[in-house]
Design a protein around this motif. Structure first.
Motif, PDB file in Angstrom:
ATOM      1  N   GLN A  93      86.827  85.870 -19.391  1.00 22.16           N
ATOM      2  CA  GLN A  93      86.404  86.006 -17.999  1.00 22.16           C
ATOM      3  C   GLN A  93      85.498  87.222 -17.807  1.00 22.16           C
ATOM      4  O   GLN A  93      84.492  87.160 -17.097  1.00 22.16           O
ATOM      5  CB  GLN A  93      87.641  86.115 -17.103  1.00 22.16           C
ATOM      6  CG  GLN A  93      88.476  84.854 -17.030  1.00 22.16           C
ATOM      7  CD  GLN A  93      89.768  85.055 -16.259  1.00 22.16           C
ATOM      8  OE1 GLN A  93      90.155  86.178 -15.960  1.00 22.16           O
ATOM      9  NE2 GLN A  93      90.440  83.957 -15.933  1.00 22.16           N
ATOM     10  N   LEU A  94      85.860  88.318 -18.460  1.00 23.25           N
ATOM     11  CA  LEU A  94      85.039  89.526 -18.365  1.00 23.25           C
ATOM     12  C   LEU A  94      83.666  89.294 -18.985  1.00 23.25           C
ATOM     13  O   LEU A  94      82.643  89.741 -18.439  1.00 23.25           O
ATOM     14  CB  LEU A  94      85.731  90.701 -19.066  1.00 23.25           C
ATOM     15  CG  LEU A  94      87.052  91.194 -18.472  1.00 23.25           C
ATOM     16  CD1 LEU A  94      87.570  92.383 -19.269  1.00 23.25           C
ATOM     17  CD2 LEU A  94      86.878  91.581 -17.014  1.00 23.25           C
ATOM     18  N   MET A 165      91.557  96.688 -13.018  1.00 23.52           N
ATOM     19  CA  MET A 165      90.172  96.291 -12.825  1.00 23.52           C
ATOM     20  C   MET A 165      89.709  96.578 -11.398  1.00 23.52           C
ATOM     21  O   MET A 165      88.582  97.034 -11.167  1.00 23.52           O
ATOM     22  CB  MET A 165      90.007  94.803 -13.141  1.00 23.52           C
ATOM     23  CG  MET A 165      88.606  94.244 -12.853  1.00 23.52           C
ATOM     24  SD  MET A 165      87.302  95.114 -13.738  1.00 23.52           S
ATOM     25  CE  MET A 165      87.631  94.553 -15.395  1.00 23.52           C
ATOM     26  N   ALA A 166      90.576  96.334 -10.422  1.00 21.48           N
ATOM     27  CA  ALA A 166      90.222  96.557  -9.026  1.00 21.48           C
ATOM     28  C   ALA A 166      89.865  98.015  -8.772  1.00 21.48           C
ATOM     29  O   ALA A 166      88.975  98.318  -7.954  1.00 21.48           O
ATOM     30  CB  ALA A 166      91.377  96.130  -8.119  1.00 21.48           C
ATOM     31  N   TYR A 315      83.083  85.241  -9.022  1.00 26.47           N
ATOM     32  CA  TYR A 315      82.941  85.309  -7.568  1.00 26.47           C
ATOM     33  C   TYR A 315      83.493  86.648  -7.075  1.00 26.47           C
ATOM     34  O   TYR A 315      84.306  87.288  -7.758  1.00 26.47           O
ATOM     35  CB  TYR A 315      83.682  84.148  -6.891  1.00 26.47           C
ATOM     36  CG  TYR A 315      85.157  84.071  -7.210  1.00 26.47           C
ATOM     37  CD1 TYR A 315      86.099  84.729  -6.406  1.00 26.47           C
ATOM     38  CD2 TYR A 315      85.612  83.342  -8.297  1.00 26.47           C
ATOM     39  CE1 TYR A 315      87.453  84.664  -6.694  1.00 26.47           C
ATOM     40  CE2 TYR A 315      86.963  83.273  -8.597  1.00 26.47           C
ATOM     41  CZ  TYR A 315      87.880  83.936  -7.794  1.00 26.47           C
ATOM     42  OH  TYR A 315      89.219  83.875  -8.092  1.00 26.47           O
ATOM     43  N   PRO A 316      83.060  87.112  -5.902  1.00 32.26           N
ATOM     44  CA  PRO A 316      83.534  88.392  -5.376  1.00 32.26           C
ATOM     45  C   PRO A 316      85.043  88.395  -5.168  1.00 32.26           C
ATOM     46  O   PRO A 316      85.617  87.432  -4.659  1.00 32.26           O
ATOM     47  CB  PRO A 316      82.795  88.509  -4.031  1.00 32.26           C
ATOM     48  CG  PRO A 316      81.572  87.671  -4.202  1.00 32.26           C
ATOM     49  CD  PRO A 316      81.995  86.522  -5.075  1.00 32.26           C
ATOM     50  N   GLY A 317      85.678  89.457  -5.598  1.00 34.50           N
ATOM     51  CA  GLY A 317      87.112  89.607  -5.406  1.00 34.50           C
ATOM     52  C   GLY A 317      87.958  88.779  -6.352  1.00 34.50           C
ATOM     53  O   GLY A 317      89.150  88.599  -6.097  1.00 34.50           O
ATOM     54  N   GLN A 318      87.362  88.290  -7.451  1.00 36.73           N
ATOM     55  CA  GLN A 318      88.133  87.433  -8.363  1.00 36.73           C
ATOM     56  C   GLN A 318      89.278  88.181  -9.042  1.00 36.73           C
ATOM     57  O   GLN A 318      90.245  87.569  -9.481  1.00 36.73           O
ATOM     58  CB  GLN A 318      87.198  86.847  -9.427  1.00 36.73           C
ATOM     59  CG  GLN A 318      86.506  87.875 -10.300  1.00 36.73           C
ATOM     60  CD  GLN A 318      85.629  87.243 -11.360  1.00 36.73           C
ATOM     61  OE1 GLN A 318      85.892  86.127 -11.815  1.00 36.73           O
ATOM     62  NE2 GLN A 318      84.570  87.927 -11.757  1.00 36.73           N
ATOM     63  N   PHE A 319      89.178  89.510  -9.104  1.00 32.99           N
ATOM     64  CA  PHE A 319      90.241  90.303  -9.716  1.00 32.99           C
ATOM     65  C   PHE A 319      91.075  91.049  -8.676  1.00 32.99           C
ATOM     66  O   PHE A 319      91.798  91.990  -9.000  1.00 32.99           O
ATOM     67  CB  PHE A 319      89.649  91.300 -10.714  1.00 32.99           C
ATOM     68  CG  PHE A 319      88.878  90.647 -11.823  1.00 32.99           C
ATOM     69  CD1 PHE A 319      89.467  89.668 -12.617  1.00 32.99           C
ATOM     70  CD2 PHE A 319      87.561  90.983 -12.067  1.00 32.99           C
ATOM     71  CE1 PHE A 319      88.758  89.043 -13.635  1.00 32.99           C
ATOM     72  CE2 PHE A 319      86.844  90.376 -13.088  1.00 32.99           C
ATOM     73  CZ  PHE A 319      87.442  89.402 -13.871  1.00 32.99           C
ATOM     74  N   LEU A 380      81.484  94.385  -7.258  1.00 33.78           N
ATOM     75  CA  LEU A 380      82.071  93.393  -6.361  1.00 33.78           C
ATOM     76  C   LEU A 380      82.730  92.248  -7.142  1.00 33.78           C
ATOM     77  O   LEU A 380      83.819  91.783  -6.790  1.00 33.78           O
ATOM     78  CB  LEU A 380      80.976  92.828  -5.446  1.00 33.78           C
ATOM     79  CG  LEU A 380      81.414  91.879  -4.328  1.00 33.78           C
ATOM     80  CD1 LEU A 380      82.321  92.592  -3.338  1.00 33.78           C
ATOM     81  CD2 LEU A 380      80.182  91.319  -3.617  1.00 33.78           C
ATOM     82  N   CYS A 381      82.074  91.810  -8.204  1.00 41.15           N
ATOM     83  CA  CYS A 381      82.585  90.668  -8.973  1.00 41.15           C
ATOM     84  C   CYS A 381      83.292  91.069 -10.260  1.00 41.15           C
ATOM     85  O   CYS A 381      84.087  90.308 -10.805  1.00 41.15           O
ATOM     86  CB  CYS A 381      81.436  89.715  -9.312  1.00 41.15           C
ATOM     87  SG  CYS A 381      80.634  88.984  -7.871  1.00 41.15           S
TER      88      CYS A 381
END
Length: 581
Positions: A93-94, A165-166, A315-319, A380-381
């Motif tokens: 994913q990263l 990550m966040a 997508y934004p906020g996926q983590f 963001l993503c």
């Protein structure tokens, strides 16, 4: 290729190496301000010229392959700090997110930013920042989790890694806003008043020299393969550059196969060399000539591809919701500043190699503004590291003599598509590390040489200048070597810890960045040690970095159409420091 042959491939000017340019036109010496015109005539495709669609994607693939290795390594290197080293799905994913964000950031840069053929990719300077932020929450050997059947099990990766990550994302987003402010309000342009050819020389040269460790680590895994890669690139790009080869193509009216003669080696030396050496590694792997643990072996593609998903859309906020901490923000801000300083040098280097006039101040401001937007998007993503101009791909322009922005646009499209198609990315991941190391040995050296070329403006008979250049370069190399060893050992790391976590993170980032150290020392000494403008090279350098008088060419290369339309409709926008002047 369909339709007809690409005439520009047949009628392009005869190539001569940049380093052998005779800066004269019709027997008259060319001023530094017009040097780009000489280089421009020698390029197969300058920044504003486009190959046909097929060639654009082939050459774009070549640029993609150059940035693939280091970019692919970013999620792999970041994974231990996030405590997901054994989680292949998370690392996938990263990786997908990294490539998609690099592609989007590159599109923004070439169309809304500097409009130069510069690829945007993840910066390694953020690793130190990430490691510092994550050091507050060390990874555990085992984590207890409840599976889907309500059974308690243990695993060796953190199930709450999204929280880690966040924190990286949130701090990067806030720091990137300040980067956008630097560009939007013209503060970047103010740096040019104190940054001269000596500082630019040290900055660009250290970009290549400080990457020597990366090249050495990759190449030393199998010197035979790496040296073969260097030899083939040298053979094709220098010795066979003027040798035409037959290239068949199909016409439809009438239906017929024709042949055109193309100087293929001058534009595709890297990808041809890569295919040959990669294929050789595959043969030596299949015949078990390589030892089982030899890094030059090609990976088992069937096994690796089966592990990857077909599609993944970031997508934004996926983590999760991004988080901000004071210490993390200070660290990320240092990383952003390092990227800004590096990019200023990259813009000038890329402009020169792609046959463009030196970028005006508003172009520099716009470039840093868009780079800030790119960093904000990666925050963001994901994946938690910012983007910056990629020096390796600028070096490739010098080898291929192709500086077209359309080629870089095609490369950006490949980044996005391959970032979404995970299985294709795994295929390219099979390129052995020594092959990539061979490319690094050539391109990093070219970057260092591009920096040294700026000394043409400086009086090298001056002991003042020799002192500044020598001291700045050497300290810029030595201090990061020392600091990385110190920071790697918890005991010795205490020697540079003050007790203030935020300040310690800032110090760690600066001490491990030779580009920052060398450039700051060079800039300070150059502006404080007495010396005339001519001696420092400022007189010639200001002429060379001054926008050319050809307004039509400036508009063709640097003017951004959307902003131009808005400024025409609202003249007040002309006063903004990043708008077409």
């Amino acid at each position: 290729m369909g339709g007809s042959s690409d005439d520009s491939l047949n009628k392009g000017p005869e190539y001569k190496p940049v380093e052998s340019y005779d800066l004269t036109t019709n027997g008259e010496e060319v001023s530094p301000a017009d040097e780009y015109l000489v280089i421009r005539k020698q390029l197969k495709y300058p920044v504003d010229k486009c190959p046909n669609v097929f060639m654009s994607f082939v050459l774009g693939l070549q640029q993609y392959l150059i940035m693939f290795g280091p970019t692919f390594a970013i999620p792999v290197i970041l994974a231990p700090s996030l405590c997901i080293d054994s989680n292949t799905v998370a690392k996938g994913q990263l990786l997908n997110t990294m490539f998609v964000m690099c592609g989007l950031s590159t599109v923004l840069q070439i169309f809304l930013g500097t409009r130069l053929p510069i690829i945007q990719s993840g910066s390694y300077v953020y690793f130190a920042v990430a490691a510092g932020i994550m050091s507050k929450q060390p990874c555990e050997k085992e984590y207890t989790v409840v599976d889907e059947n309500n059974n308690t099990i243990t695993q060796d990766w953190d199930p709450n890694w999204h929280n880690r990550m966040a924190e990286l994302q949130g701090n990067l987003m806030v720091a990137s806003i300040l980067q956008m402010i630097l560009g939007a309000f013209g503060l970047v342009g103010l740096l040019l008043k104190i940054i001269g050819p000596i500082t630019i020389t040290v900055l660009i040269s250290l970009i290549g020299l400080c990457l020597a460790g990366v090249a050495a680590n990759s190449a030393s895994q199998n010197w035979g393969i790496s040296i073969l890669m260097v030899a083939l690139i040298t053979l094709f790009s220098e010795y066979l550059k003027n040798v035409p080869v037959p290239l068949p193509y199909l016409t439809f009216s009438p239906l017929k196969v024709k042949v055109t003669w193309v100087k293929l080696f001058s534009t595709m030396s890297i990808i041809i060399s890569l295919i040959i050496v990669w294929g050789l590694c595959g043969i030596l792997t299949a015949t078990d000539t390589f030892d089982i643990d030899d890094p030059a072996r090609v990976k088992n593609l069937k096994e690796e591809i089966s592990k990857a998903t077909w599609f993944y859309f970031p997508y934004p906020g996926q983590f999760g919701t991004p988080k901000v901490t004071l210490g993390g923000f200070v660290g990320m801000l240092a990383g952003v500043i390092a990227g800004v300083v590096e990019s200023i040098g990259d813009y000038y280097a890329c402009a020169k190699l792609s046959g463009s006039p030196p970028p005006p101040k508003y172009v520099l401001n716009r470039g840093i503004l868009m780079e800030g937007v790119g960093c904000f998007l990666t925050g963001l993503c994901g994946p938690g590291v910012g983007v910056t101009s990629y020096s390796e791909n600028i070096g490739a322009i010098a080898l291929t003599k192709v500086g077209s922005r359309m080629v870089i646009f095609c490369s950006a499209l490949l980044m996005i598509v391959i970032g979404v198609l995970g299985k294709i990315g795994v295929f390219f991941a099979s390129i052995p590390e020594p092959v990539v190391g061979g490319m690094y040995l050539v391109m990093f050296g070219i970057i260092a040489a591009v920096g040294i070329a700026n000394l043409q403006f400086v009086d090298l008979t001056s002991s003042r200048n020799v002192f500044i250049i020598g001291v700045s370069l050497y300290i810029g190399l030595v201090v990061p070597m020392w600091s990385k060893k110190v920071l790697a050992d918890p005991e010795t790391a205490k020697a540079i810890q003050t007790g203030n976590e935020e300040f310690d993170q800032l110090v760690a980032v600066i001490l491990t960045s030779g580009m920052i150290i060398g450039a700051v020392i060079a800039c300070f000494l150059d502006n404080t040690i007495p010396g005339t403008e001519k001696e420092r090279g400022m007189t010639s350098y200001k002429l060379a970095t001054k926008a050319c008088s050809d307004k039509e060419l400036l508009k063709q290369i640097y003017y951004e159409p959307l902003m131009e339309k808005l400024a025409t409709r609202f003249p007040l926008l002309r006063k903004l420091p990043f708008v077409n002047q």
